[in-house]
Design a protein around this motif. Structure first.
Motif, PDB file in Angstrom:
ATOM      1  N   ALA A  40     120.810 -12.553  12.357  1.00  0.00           N
ATOM      2  CA  ALA A  40     120.905 -13.722  13.216  1.00  0.00           C
ATOM      3  C   ALA A  40     122.376 -14.117  13.357  1.00  0.00           C
ATOM      4  CB  ALA A  40     120.098 -14.868  12.632  1.00  0.00           C
ATOM      5  N   PRO A  41     122.728 -14.844  14.405  1.00  0.00           N
ATOM      6  CA  PRO A  41     124.126 -15.242  14.601  1.00  0.00           C
ATOM      7  C   PRO A  41     124.668 -15.995  13.397  1.00  0.00           C
ATOM      8  CG  PRO A  41     122.866 -15.676  16.579  1.00  0.00           C
ATOM      9  CD  PRO A  41     121.877 -15.275  15.531  1.00  0.00           C
ATOM     10  N   GLY A  42     125.819 -15.569  12.922  1.00  0.00           N
ATOM     11  CA  GLY A  42     126.472 -16.234  11.810  1.00  0.00           C
ATOM     12  C   GLY A  42     125.886 -15.922  10.450  1.00  0.00           C
ATOM     13  N   LYS A  43     124.929 -15.019  10.416  1.00  0.00           N
ATOM     14  CA  LYS A  43     124.297 -14.673   9.133  1.00  0.00           C
ATOM     15  C   LYS A  43     124.482 -13.198   8.820  1.00  0.00           C
ATOM     16  CE  LYS A  43     120.754 -18.278   9.186  1.00  0.00           C
ATOM     17  NZ  LYS A  43     119.310 -18.565   8.993  1.00  0.00           N
ATOM     18  N   GLU A  44     124.271 -12.869   7.559  1.00  0.00           N
ATOM     19  CA  GLU A  44     124.365 -11.476   7.160  1.00  0.00           C
ATOM     20  C   GLU A  44     123.101 -10.714   7.581  1.00  0.00           C
ATOM     21  OE1 GLU A  44     127.192 -11.908   3.171  1.00  0.00           O
ATOM     22  OE2 GLU A  44     125.132 -11.182   2.996  1.00  0.00           O
ATOM     23  N   ARG A  45     123.275  -9.409   7.680  1.00  0.00           N
ATOM     24  CA  ARG A  45     122.126  -8.570   7.984  1.00  0.00           C
ATOM     25  C   ARG A  45     121.162  -8.613   6.802  1.00  0.00           C
ATOM     26  NH1 ARG A  45     123.318  -3.018  11.047  1.00  0.00           N
ATOM     27  NH2 ARG A  45     124.479  -4.621  12.201  1.00  0.00           N
ATOM     28  N   GLU A  46     119.885  -8.809   7.105  1.00  0.00           N
ATOM     29  CA  GLU A  46     118.906  -8.926   6.036  1.00  0.00           C
ATOM     30  C   GLU A  46     117.779  -7.912   6.180  1.00  0.00           C
ATOM     31  OE1 GLU A  46     116.651 -12.524   5.789  1.00  0.00           O
ATOM     32  OE2 GLU A  46     116.217 -12.581   7.940  1.00  0.00           O
ATOM     33  N   PHE A  47     117.267  -7.512   5.044  1.00  0.00           N
ATOM     34  CA  PHE A  47     116.156  -6.562   4.980  1.00  0.00           C
ATOM     35  C   PHE A  47     114.875  -7.207   5.489  1.00  0.00           C
ATOM     36  CE2 PHE A  47     113.453  -3.300   3.380  1.00  0.00           C
ATOM     37  CZ  PHE A  47     112.380  -3.930   2.773  1.00  0.00           C
ATOM     38  N   VAL A  48     114.113  -6.444   6.265  1.00  0.00           N
ATOM     39  CA  VAL A  48     112.825  -6.917   6.766  1.00  0.00           C
ATOM     40  C   VAL A  48     111.679  -6.059   6.235  1.00  0.00           C
ATOM     41  CG1 VAL A  48     111.397  -7.334   8.809  1.00  0.00           C
ATOM     42  CG2 VAL A  48     113.854  -7.849   8.865  1.00  0.00           C
ATOM     43  N   ALA A  49     111.814  -4.734   6.381  1.00  0.00           N
ATOM     44  CA  ALA A  49     110.691  -3.873   6.016  1.00  0.00           C
ATOM     45  C   ALA A  49     111.186  -2.468   5.714  1.00  0.00           C
ATOM     46  CB  ALA A  49     109.662  -3.840   7.134  1.00  0.00           C
ATOM     47  N   PHE A  50     110.380  -1.764   4.916  1.00  0.00           N
ATOM     48  CA  PHE A  50     110.703  -0.393   4.504  1.00  0.00           C
ATOM     49  C   PHE A  50     109.438   0.436   4.501  1.00  0.00           C
ATOM     50  CE2 PHE A  50     112.849   2.907   2.165  1.00  0.00           C
ATOM     51  CZ  PHE A  50     111.889   3.426   1.303  1.00  0.00           C
ATOM     52  N   ILE A  51     109.597   1.720   4.864  1.00  0.00           N
ATOM     53  CA  ILE A  51     108.466   2.632   4.809  1.00  0.00           C
ATOM     54  C   ILE A  51     108.960   3.977   4.298  1.00  0.00           C
ATOM     55  CG2 ILE A  51     108.706   3.350   7.237  1.00  0.00           C
ATOM     56  CD1 ILE A  51     105.586   3.411   7.315  1.00  0.00           C
ATOM     57  N   THR A  52     108.187   4.584   3.402  1.00  0.00           N
ATOM     58  CA  THR A  52     108.570   5.871   2.846  1.00  0.00           C
ATOM     59  C   THR A  52     108.446   6.968   3.886  1.00  0.00           C
ATOM     60  OG1 THR A  52     106.324   6.111   2.007  1.00  0.00           O
ATOM     61  CG2 THR A  52     107.977   5.258   0.473  1.00  0.00           C
ATOM     62  N   TRP A  53     108.933   8.151   3.545  1.00  0.00           N
ATOM     63  CA  TRP A  53     109.003   9.258   4.496  1.00  0.00           C
ATOM     64  C   TRP A  53     107.645   9.615   5.079  1.00  0.00           C
ATOM     65  CZ3 TRP A  53     106.406  13.871   3.657  1.00  0.00           C
ATOM     66  CH2 TRP A  53     105.844  14.006   2.370  1.00  0.00           C
ATOM     67  N   ASN A  54     106.598   9.463   4.281  1.00  0.00           N
ATOM     68  CA  ASN A  54     105.267   9.845   4.746  1.00  0.00           C
ATOM     69  C   ASN A  54     104.388   8.654   5.090  1.00  0.00           C
ATOM     70  OD1 ASN A  54     104.853   8.827   2.220  1.00  0.00           O
ATOM     71  ND2 ASN A  54     103.666  10.553   1.453  1.00  0.00           N
ATOM     72  N   GLY A  55     104.961   7.452   5.041  1.00  0.00           N
ATOM     73  CA  GLY A  55     104.175   6.264   5.344  1.00  0.00           C
ATOM     74  C   GLY A  55     103.261   5.829   4.223  1.00  0.00           C
ATOM     75  N   GLY A  56     103.381   6.475   3.060  1.00  0.00           N
ATOM     76  CA  GLY A  56     102.471   6.188   1.968  1.00  0.00           C
ATOM     77  C   GLY A  56     102.717   4.860   1.273  1.00  0.00           C
ATOM     78  N   SER A  57     103.903   4.327   1.436  1.00  0.00           N
ATOM     79  CA  SER A  57     104.244   3.055   0.800  1.00  0.00           C
ATOM     80  C   SER A  57     105.097   2.231   1.743  1.00  0.00           C
ATOM     81  CB  SER A  57     104.992   3.301  -0.509  1.00  0.00           C
ATOM     82  OG  SER A  57     105.359   2.078  -1.118  1.00  0.00           O
ATOM     83  N   THR A  58     104.805   0.949   1.798  1.00  0.00           N
ATOM     84  CA  THR A  58     105.588   0.041   2.633  1.00  0.00           C
ATOM     85  C   THR A  58     105.958  -1.198   1.830  1.00  0.00           C
ATOM     86  OG1 THR A  58     103.653  -1.114   3.519  1.00  0.00           O
ATOM     87  CG2 THR A  58     104.428   0.812   4.744  1.00  0.00           C
ATOM     88  N   THR A  59     107.042  -1.809   2.215  1.00  0.00           N
ATOM     89  CA  THR A  59     107.486  -3.059   1.604  1.00  0.00           C
ATOM     90  C   THR A  59     107.910  -4.009   2.711  1.00  0.00           C
ATOM     91  OG1 THR A  59     108.291  -1.867  -0.344  1.00  0.00           O
ATOM     92  CG2 THR A  59     109.078  -4.111  -0.036  1.00  0.00           C
ATOM     93  N   ILE A  60     107.450  -5.234   2.629  1.00  0.00           N
ATOM     94  CA  ILE A  60     107.779  -6.272   3.604  1.00  0.00           C
ATOM     95  C   ILE A  60     108.446  -7.433   2.874  1.00  0.00           C
ATOM     96  CG2 ILE A  60     106.879  -7.817   5.384  1.00  0.00           C
ATOM     97  CD1 ILE A  60     106.440  -4.937   6.108  1.00  0.00           C
ATOM     98  N   THR A  61     109.518  -7.936   3.421  1.00  0.00           N
ATOM     99  CA  THR A  61     110.170  -9.056   2.773  1.00  0.00           C
ATOM    100  C   THR A  61     109.273 -10.295   2.814  1.00  0.00           C
ATOM    101  OG1 THR A  61     112.309 -10.191   2.616  1.00  0.00           O
ATOM    102  CG2 THR A  61     111.344 -10.001   4.809  1.00  0.00           C
ATOM    103  N   ASN A  62     109.442 -11.160   1.813  1.00  0.00           N
ATOM    104  CA  ASN A  62     108.509 -12.277   1.640  1.00  0.00           C
ATOM    105  C   ASN A  62     108.444 -13.218   2.847  1.00  0.00           C
ATOM    106  OD1 ASN A  62     107.652 -11.473  -0.894  1.00  0.00           O
ATOM    107  ND2 ASN A  62     109.170 -12.698  -1.980  1.00  0.00           N
ATOM    108  N   SER A  63     109.560 -13.419   3.508  1.00  0.00           N
ATOM    109  CA  SER A  63     109.592 -14.392   4.594  1.00  0.00           C
ATOM    110  C   SER A  63     108.732 -13.997   5.794  1.00  0.00           C
ATOM    111  CB  SER A  63     111.030 -14.630   5.047  1.00  0.00           C
ATOM    112  OG  SER A  63     111.589 -13.441   5.557  1.00  0.00           O
ATOM    113  N   VAL A  64     108.380 -12.728   5.901  1.00  0.00           N
ATOM    114  CA  VAL A  64     107.559 -12.276   7.028  1.00  0.00           C
ATOM    115  C   VAL A  64     106.274 -11.606   6.564  1.00  0.00           C
ATOM    116  CG1 VAL A  64     109.624 -11.970   8.443  1.00  0.00           C
ATOM    117  CG2 VAL A  64     108.633  -9.998   7.269  1.00  0.00           C
TER     118      VAL A  64
END
Length: 126
Positions: A40-64
């Motif tokens: 967002a403007p004036g803010k640092e880049r933040e992590f939102v989501a991650f997915i492993t190479w095969n889609g077997g595991s995902t992680t979503i940040t708490n705010s979303v």
């Protein structure tokens, strides 16, 4: 080299939905874990989501969590971010990123990613 191109951003009212896509080309897509970040403007880049190479595991940040979902289709060399119940505070430029990584532990730090897309703007009006 991996080239990443995001699409699907836009203007939406609060409570609405968008699906972001990130199309990859270059190296073998399935060798890479993928992440979504936002800035967002004036803010640092933040992590939102991650997915492993095969889609077997995902992680979503708490705010979303509960509103956003990450998925991938290796046959289409594409990773997605489904965003529901959008809020004005979700307004940001959204980036996808790739990291050559076969593990299952999520990577929230932007420095862990070698390749980035150009970003797509998401604006949520109240």
């Amino acid at each position: 080299q991996v080239q990443l191109v995001e699409s699907g951003g836009g203007l939406v009212q609060a409570g609405g939905s968008l699906r972001l896509s990130c199309a990859a080309s270059g190296r073998t897509f399935s060798n890479y874990a993928m992440g979504w970040f936002r800035q967002a403007p004036g803010k640092e880049r933040e992590f939102v989501a991650f997915i492993t190479w095969n889609g077997g595991s995902t992680t979503i940040t708490n705010s979303v969590k509960g509103r956003f979902t990450i998925s991938r289709d290796n046959a289409k060399n594409t990773v997605y971010l489904q965003m529901n119940s959008l809020k004005p505070e979700d307004t940001a430029v959204y980036y996808c990123a790739a990291t050559f990584y076969s593990g299952s532990y999520y990577r929230p730090n932007p420095s862990g990613y070698a390749y980035w897309g150009q970003g797509t703007q998401v604006t949520v009006s109240s």
